[in-house]
Design a protein around this motif. Structure first.
Motif, mmCIF file in Angstrom:
data_model
loop_
_atom_site.group_PDB
_atom_site.id
_atom_site.type_symbol
_atom_site.label_atom_id
_atom_site.label_comp_id
_atom_site.label_asym_id
_atom_site.label_seq_id
_atom_site.Cartn_x
_atom_site.Cartn_y
_atom_site.Cartn_z
ATOM 1 N N ILE A 21 -35.214 -86.786 8.147
ATOM 2 C CA ILE A 21 -35.072 -87.214 6.754
ATOM 3 C C ILE A 21 -33.600 -87.282 6.383
ATOM 4 N N ARG A 22 -32.848 -86.243 6.780
ATOM 5 C CA ARG A 22 -31.394 -86.227 6.594
ATOM 6 C C ARG A 22 -30.762 -85.886 7.933
ATOM 7 N N PRO A 23 -29.936 -86.760 8.466
ATOM 8 C CA PRO A 23 -29.323 -86.511 9.775
ATOM 9 C C PRO A 23 -28.468 -85.242 9.786
ATOM 10 N N GLY A 24 -28.441 -84.625 10.918
ATOM 11 C CA GLY A 24 -27.624 -83.442 11.134
ATOM 12 C C GLY A 24 -27.708 -83.072 12.596
ATOM 13 N N ARG A 25 -27.034 -82.005 12.957
ATOM 14 C CA ARG A 25 -26.990 -81.599 14.359
ATOM 15 C C ARG A 25 -27.963 -80.482 14.683
ATOM 16 N N ALA A 26 -28.437 -79.759 13.664
ATOM 17 C CA ALA A 26 -29.282 -78.587 13.914
ATOM 18 C C ALA A 26 -30.191 -78.340 12.724
ATOM 19 N N VAL A 27 -31.175 -77.468 12.947
ATOM 20 C CA VAL A 27 -32.012 -76.927 11.880
ATOM 21 C C VAL A 27 -31.926 -75.417 11.983
ATOM 22 N N THR A 28 -32.432 -74.708 10.999
ATOM 23 C CA THR A 28 -32.387 -73.258 10.998
ATOM 24 C C THR A 28 -33.746 -72.694 11.387
ATOM 25 N N CYS A 29 -33.753 -71.755 12.322
ATOM 26 C CA CYS A 29 -34.989 -71.084 12.715
ATOM 27 C C CYS A 29 -35.528 -70.296 11.532
ATOM 28 N N ALA A 30 -36.810 -70.476 11.216
ATOM 29 C CA ALA A 30 -37.431 -69.816 10.072
ATOM 30 C C ALA A 30 -37.576 -68.308 10.277
ATOM 31 N N VAL A 31 -37.528 -67.840 11.520
ATOM 32 C CA VAL A 31 -37.690 -66.415 11.806
ATOM 33 C C VAL A 31 -36.343 -65.722 11.954
ATOM 34 N N SER A 32 -35.495 -66.261 12.807
ATOM 35 C CA SER A 32 -34.231 -65.583 13.130
ATOM 36 C C SER A 32 -33.063 -66.007 12.253
ATOM 37 N N GLY A 33 -33.172 -67.180 11.634
ATOM 38 C CA GLY A 33 -32.060 -67.703 10.843
ATOM 39 C C GLY A 33 -30.979 -68.353 11.681
ATOM 40 N N LYS A 34 -31.178 -68.401 12.996
ATOM 41 C CA LYS A 34 -30.189 -68.997 13.895
ATOM 42 C C LYS A 34 -30.279 -70.521 13.859
ATOM 43 N N PRO A 35 -29.146 -71.192 14.035
ATOM 44 C CA PRO A 35 -29.205 -72.653 14.131
ATOM 45 C C PRO A 35 -29.842 -73.081 15.457
ATOM 46 N N VAL A 36 -30.650 -74.131 15.390
ATOM 47 C CA VAL A 36 -31.301 -74.683 16.576
ATOM 48 C C VAL A 36 -30.867 -76.141 16.689
ATOM 49 N N PRO A 37 -30.042 -76.478 17.694
ATOM 50 C CA PRO A 37 -29.629 -77.868 17.863
ATOM 51 C C PRO A 37 -30.850 -78.769 18.061
ATOM 52 N N LEU A 38 -30.815 -79.947 17.459
ATOM 53 C CA LEU A 38 -31.958 -80.852 17.545
ATOM 54 C C LEU A 38 -32.315 -81.207 18.983
ATOM 55 N N GLU A 39 -31.323 -81.296 19.853
ATOM 56 C CA GLU A 39 -31.613 -81.688 21.231
ATOM 57 C C GLU A 39 -32.409 -80.639 22.004
ATOM 58 N N VAL A 40 -32.457 -79.393 21.506
ATOM 59 C CA VAL A 40 -33.254 -78.358 22.174
ATOM 60 C C VAL A 40 -34.432 -77.882 21.321
ATOM 61 N N LEU A 41 -34.658 -78.497 20.185
ATOM 62 C CA LEU A 41 -35.763 -78.111 19.302
ATOM 63 C C LEU A 41 -37.095 -78.487 19.950
ATOM 64 N N ARG A 42 -37.912 -77.493 20.258
ATOM 65 C CA ARG A 42 -39.208 -77.725 20.896
ATOM 66 C C ARG A 42 -40.353 -77.045 20.158
ATOM 67 N N TYR A 43 -40.036 -76.132 19.234
ATOM 68 C CA TYR A 43 -41.065 -75.332 18.579
ATOM 69 C C TYR A 43 -40.948 -75.465 17.065
ATOM 70 N N TRP A 44 -42.067 -75.840 16.433
ATOM 71 C CA TRP A 44 -42.122 -75.936 14.976
ATOM 72 C C TRP A 44 -43.567 -75.891 14.537
ATOM 73 N N SER A 45 -43.759 -75.735 13.241
ATOM 74 C CA SER A 45 -45.093 -75.759 12.661
ATOM 75 C C SER A 45 -45.177 -76.939 11.701
ATOM 76 N N ALA A 46 -46.086 -77.861 11.998
ATOM 77 C CA ALA A 46 -46.303 -78.991 11.092
ATOM 78 C C ALA A 46 -46.939 -78.498 9.792
#
Length: 66
Positions: A21-46
């Motif tokens: 929706i908005r470009p960027g390089r990472a998202v924030t992990c909902a549990v740890s608060g750590k940044p997760v680069p989009l290229e390695v993002l494999r786990y999420w909850s729809a």
């Protein structure tokens, strides 16, 4: 020094894929608060619309949700 939140993407999480929706390089992990680069993002909850850093964080969060 740049604002680290300016590198955060906004995603819509679907089943097996996500849409940017908005470009960027990472998202924030909902549990740890750590940044997760989009290229390695494999786990999420729809259902919860959250990203997780890895399988341990995903399992931890999903075990908390009825």
């Amino acid at each position: 020094m740049s604002d680290p939140t300016s590198d955060l993407a906004l995603l819509h999480y679907g089943d097996g894929e996500f849409a940017v929706i908005r470009p960027g390089r990472a998202v924030t992990c909902a549990v740890s608060g750590k940044p997760v680069p989009l290229e390695v993002l494999r786990y999420w909850s729809a259902r919860l619309q959250e990203a997780y850093a890895g399988p341990a964080e995903a399992f931890q969060r999903l075990a908390q949700v009825p």
